[in-house]
Motif scaffolding. Structure first.
Motif, PDB file in Angstrom:
ATOM      1  N   ARG A  55      68.184   6.048  47.731  1.00  0.00           N
ATOM      2  CA  ARG A  55      67.931   6.917  46.574  1.00  0.00           C
ATOM      3  C   ARG A  55      67.821   8.370  47.026  1.00  0.00           C
ATOM      4  N   PHE A  56      67.143   8.603  48.145  1.00  0.00           N
ATOM      5  CA  PHE A  56      67.046   9.959  48.685  1.00  0.00           C
ATOM      6  C   PHE A  56      68.435  10.483  49.068  1.00  0.00           C
ATOM      7  N   ALA A  57      69.221   9.647  49.731  1.00  0.00           N
ATOM      8  CA  ALA A  57      70.572  10.057  50.148  1.00  0.00           C
ATOM      9  C   ALA A  57      71.447  10.373  48.935  1.00  0.00           C
ATOM     10  N   LEU A  58      71.300   9.592  47.868  1.00  0.00           N
ATOM     11  CA  LEU A  58      72.096   9.814  46.657  1.00  0.00           C
ATOM     12  C   LEU A  58      71.791  11.177  46.046  1.00  0.00           C
ATOM     13  N   VAL A  59      70.525  11.489  45.859  1.00  0.00           N
ATOM     14  CA  VAL A  59      70.154  12.782  45.268  1.00  0.00           C
ATOM     15  C   VAL A  59      70.614  13.918  46.174  1.00  0.00           C
ATOM     16  N   SER A  60      70.402  13.794  47.457  1.00  0.00           N
ATOM     17  CA  SER A  60      70.818  14.839  48.399  1.00  0.00           C
ATOM     18  C   SER A  60      72.317  15.095  48.317  1.00  0.00           C
ATOM     19  N   PHE A  61      73.090  14.010  48.290  1.00  0.00           N
ATOM     20  CA  PHE A  61      74.544  14.127  48.242  1.00  0.00           C
ATOM     21  C   PHE A  61      75.014  14.742  46.929  1.00  0.00           C
ATOM     22  N   VAL A  62      74.472  14.270  45.816  1.00  0.00           N
ATOM     23  CA  VAL A  62      74.914  14.757  44.502  1.00  0.00           C
ATOM     24  C   VAL A  62      74.602  16.243  44.346  1.00  0.00           C
ATOM     25  N   VAL A  63      73.388  16.649  44.686  1.00  0.00           N
ATOM     26  CA  VAL A  63      73.037  18.069  44.548  1.00  0.00           C
ATOM     27  C   VAL A  63      73.890  18.930  45.477  1.00  0.00           C
TER      28      VAL A  63
END
Length: 114
Positions: free
Chosen positions: A30-38
């Protein structure tokens, strides 16, 4: 969606430089997803996008190292394995592959299972 955002906020505010303990697959990805999307969205902003993206990456450096170390701990591995990411081209991929499998079901030397 709220769970994803709350997970990100928790890591940024309460676990910013936490390298102790364990992080389950959900917390890590979940952390990786938000980091990547932003980071991706920032790259599309004309002129200042690359600068904002660099600031974002630098701001997330310590939390990323922390959550990755905790993820590796969940698998019973040392957080120092992150240094493999310094190997050009394949290093980061190796670290990501190490983060994919299920963590140890039992307590390990890094703490109790979540």
């Amino acid at each position: 969606m709220e769970e994803i955002i709350n997970n990100f906020k928790t890591i940024i505010t309460k676990k910013y430089i936490c390298f102790d303990g364990r992080a389950g697959r959900g917390e890590f990805w979940r952390f990786a997803l938000v980091s990547f999307v932003v980071s991706t969205v920032l790259s599309f902003i004309p002129k200042i996008g690359p600068i904002l993206q660099l600031i974002w990456i630098l701001a997330l450096l310590l939390p990323t190292l922390g959550v990755t170390a905790r993820r590796l701990h969940d698998r019973g591995k040392s957080g120092w394995l992150q240094l493999l990411a310094l190997i050009p081209v394949i290093g980061g991929l190796i670290v990501l592959i190490l983060c994919i499998p299920e963590g140890d079901a039992e307590e390990n030397k890094y703490g109790a299972a979540e």
